[in-house]
Scaffold this motif. Structure first.
Motif, short mmCIF file in Angstrom:
data_model
loop_
_atom_site.label_atom_id
_atom_site.label_comp_id
_atom_site.label_asym_id
_atom_site.label_seq_id
_atom_site.Cartn_x
_atom_site.Cartn_y
_atom_site.Cartn_z
N ASP A 124 -3.97 12.89 14.33
CA ASP A 124 -3.86 13.77 13.08
C ASP A 124 -3.41 15.49 13.55
N ASN A 125 -3.72 16.05 14.67
CA ASN A 125 -3.49 17.11 15.47
C ASN A 125 -1.41 17.47 14.91
N GLN A 126 -0.69 16.44 15.39
CA GLN A 126 0.79 16.43 15.30
C GLN A 126 1.33 15.37 14.44
N VAL A 127 1.02 13.90 14.99
CA VAL A 127 1.84 12.90 14.52
C VAL A 127 2.79 13.11 12.64
N PRO A 128 1.52 13.16 11.54
CA PRO A 128 2.22 13.14 10.32
C PRO A 128 2.37 14.53 10.01
N HIS A 129 2.26 15.61 9.99
CA HIS A 129 3.84 16.79 9.71
C HIS A 129 4.83 16.01 10.26
N TRP A 130 4.51 16.75 11.84
CA TRP A 130 5.91 16.41 12.49
C TRP A 130 6.68 15.64 12.21
N PHE A 131 6.06 14.67 11.29
CA PHE A 131 7.76 13.55 12.03
C PHE A 131 8.33 14.12 10.39
N LEU A 132 7.31 14.77 9.61
CA LEU A 132 8.50 15.03 8.75
C LEU A 132 8.87 16.58 8.81
N SER A 133 9.13 16.86 10.31
CA SER A 133 9.30 18.44 10.23
C SER A 133 11.40 18.88 9.83
N GLU A 193 -6.19 4.02 8.37
CA GLU A 193 -5.46 3.06 8.76
C GLU A 193 -3.95 3.00 9.38
N LEU A 194 -3.42 3.87 8.83
CA LEU A 194 -2.36 4.15 9.96
C LEU A 194 -2.83 4.41 11.61
N PHE A 195 -3.54 5.41 11.74
CA PHE A 195 -3.69 5.80 12.92
C PHE A 195 -4.48 4.51 13.47
N SER A 196 -4.98 3.97 13.12
CA SER A 196 -5.66 2.22 13.70
C SER A 196 -4.20 1.37 13.81
N ASN A 197 -4.01 0.61 13.14
CA ASN A 197 -2.36 0.07 13.34
C ASN A 197 -1.28 1.00 14.25
N ARG A 243 0.44 -1.16 -0.22
CA ARG A 243 -0.12 0.11 -0.31
C ARG A 243 0.89 1.17 -0.64
N LEU A 244 1.17 1.98 -1.27
CA LEU A 244 2.04 2.98 -1.19
C LEU A 244 0.76 4.80 -0.91
N VAL A 245 -0.12 4.28 -1.03
CA VAL A 245 -1.30 5.97 -0.40
C VAL A 245 -2.03 5.12 0.48
N ILE A 246 -1.80 5.82 1.70
CA ILE A 246 -2.24 4.73 3.09
C ILE A 246 -3.21 5.87 3.43
N PRO A 247 -5.09 5.56 3.80
CA PRO A 247 -5.03 6.18 4.14
C PRO A 247 -5.07 6.73 5.90
N GLN A 249 -5.26 15.50 2.92
CA GLN A 249 -6.12 15.80 4.40
C GLN A 249 -6.67 13.60 5.23
N ASP A 250 -6.64 13.70 4.23
CA ASP A 250 -7.34 11.83 4.83
C ASP A 250 -6.02 10.88 3.89
N ARG A 251 -5.08 11.25 3.87
CA ARG A 251 -4.34 9.40 3.54
C ARG A 251 -2.64 10.41 3.06
N ILE A 252 -1.90 9.62 2.86
CA ILE A 252 -0.68 9.83 2.37
C ILE A 252 -0.40 9.14 1.49
N GLU A 253 1.02 9.75 0.68
CA GLU A 253 1.24 9.29 -0.29
C GLU A 253 2.90 9.34 -0.31
#
Length: 353
Positions: free
Chosen positions: A116-125, A48-52, A41-45, A154-158
């Motif tokens: 979603d408030n912090q994790v996805p974008h701060w990981f890329l900081s 799904e990531l938060f559930s994992n 899965r390269l396009v990941i909702p 908004q709903d996924r990462i690629e």
């Protein structure tokens, strides 16, 4: 632990994502990405990531009762979701992910999207200037600026295609890196809990105690005929007993013989992961342990299970000296601190009916 290098990728930026970690979320976020990558899965909702992120440490928190610290978001949301969704403490990871991604419970959805408030974008900081805002990181990631790992929506990462070969080739190292650092992180927060590394992943199948029964306790029953259950007083015989962990497996995380005892099969399931009171049960436990060692040493002196006791009596020259050092106080001194630390970690005492 140095990340494998790649001349075409800023691998040092991926490594720096984990600098100065004060919580577990970065490790579980990255492990969730790797889990999805393993499933092609390269396009990941994001759901799904938060559930994992909840499912991967579910067993660690709920079955083994390892503390992440009360301020840790993942630990807190696992506790919340467990009450919302009524998921068993030992449910399979895949089932948990399926239930959470499909859940219509608004409380569950809110708990998941708290990340979603912090994790996805701060990981890329590390890929962006320190003064970049969340909005800036989202915008830049869509162009894979600075070869960042993924694009944010908004709903996924690629995932960035340029990273795929590196991630796949080094996936074992990357997972081991996460679990090693999680073990170090959690051991500091659980100083009295043994075997933290073995509590980070749910085993595919728990080892049965068939060999311990056949090659140790059956030898004892052949000699004695019957044994009184230390919990119920019921007479046990070779065809009617369960092999039971005195201190729960979910705390000690091993099947060493010095912590095993025959028990009434009906009581065994009732005891579950409760702690036995030493005042109520230790004397009987010690007596059967001492007698069992003497019998097995006499009948099967080369039994590998006798060597389990060398972890307790470290000054022995050999197992033939076990009966001479198997003193009640010395044996109890091993169990007393284990019981106290297990209780401090959240395990409850067995009530004596």
């Amino acid at each position: 632990m140095e990340f494998p290098k790649d001349s075409n990728l800023p691998t040092q930026l991926l490594a720096s994502c984990f600098d100065s970690t004060s919580a577990t979320y970065k490790y579980y976020w990255f492990l969730s990405i790797l889990e999805s990558l393993c499933a092609n899965r390269l396009v990941i909702p994001k759901t799904e990531l938060f559930s994992n992120m909840i499912a991967i440490p579910w067993y660690t928190v709920n079955y083994f009762q390892v503390s992440f610290g009360k301020q840790d978001v993942i630990h807190r949301e696992i506790e919340n979701i467990k009450s919302f969704e009524k998921i068993s403490i030992d449910e399979n990871k895949e089932v948990i992910v399926s239930k959470l991604t499909q859940s219509q419970n608004l409380q569950t959805q809110k708990a998941l999207y708290h990340f979603d408030n912090q994790v996805p974008h701060w990981f890329l900081s590390p890929w962006f200037d320190s003064n970049k805002s969340k909005k800036d990181i989202y915008a830049g990631s869509k162009n894979f600026d600075n070869e960042c790992l993924y694009a944010l929506y908004q709903d996924r990462i690629e995932l960035n295609p340029n990273w795929l070969a590196y991630l796949i080739e080094n996936i074992r190292f990357l997972k081991d890196f996460c679990y090693w650092n999680l073990a170090v992180f959690l051991q500091k927060r659980n100083p009295g809990v043994p075997e933290i590394p073995n509590k980070l992943i749910k085993p595919a199948v728990r080892s049965a105690l068939t060999n311990q029964r056949r090659n140790f306790w059956n030898v004892v029953f052949d000699e004695l005929g019957e044994i009184d259950c230390i919990y119920t007083g019921e007479k046990l015989n070779k065809s009617n007993y369960a092999v039971e962990h005195f201190i729960p497996y979910s705390y000690v995380c091993h099947d060493l013989m010095w912590n095993l005892v025959p028990a009434d099969p009906r009581f065994n399931s009732h005891k579950s992961n409760k702690l036995p009171s030493l005042d109520d049960y230790f004397d009987g436990f010690y007596r059967i342990q001492k007698e069992a060692v003497e019998i097995v040493l006499s009948k099967k002196p080369t039994s590998n299970y006798l060597f389990d006791y060398l972890y307790l009596f470290k000054n022995l020259d050999g197992i033939e000296d076990l009966p001479n050092v198997f003193e009640e106080k010395r044996f109890k001194d091993v169990f007393h601190p284990l019981i106290i630390m297990a209780h401090n970690s959240g395990f409850q005492y067995l009530s004596k009916s």
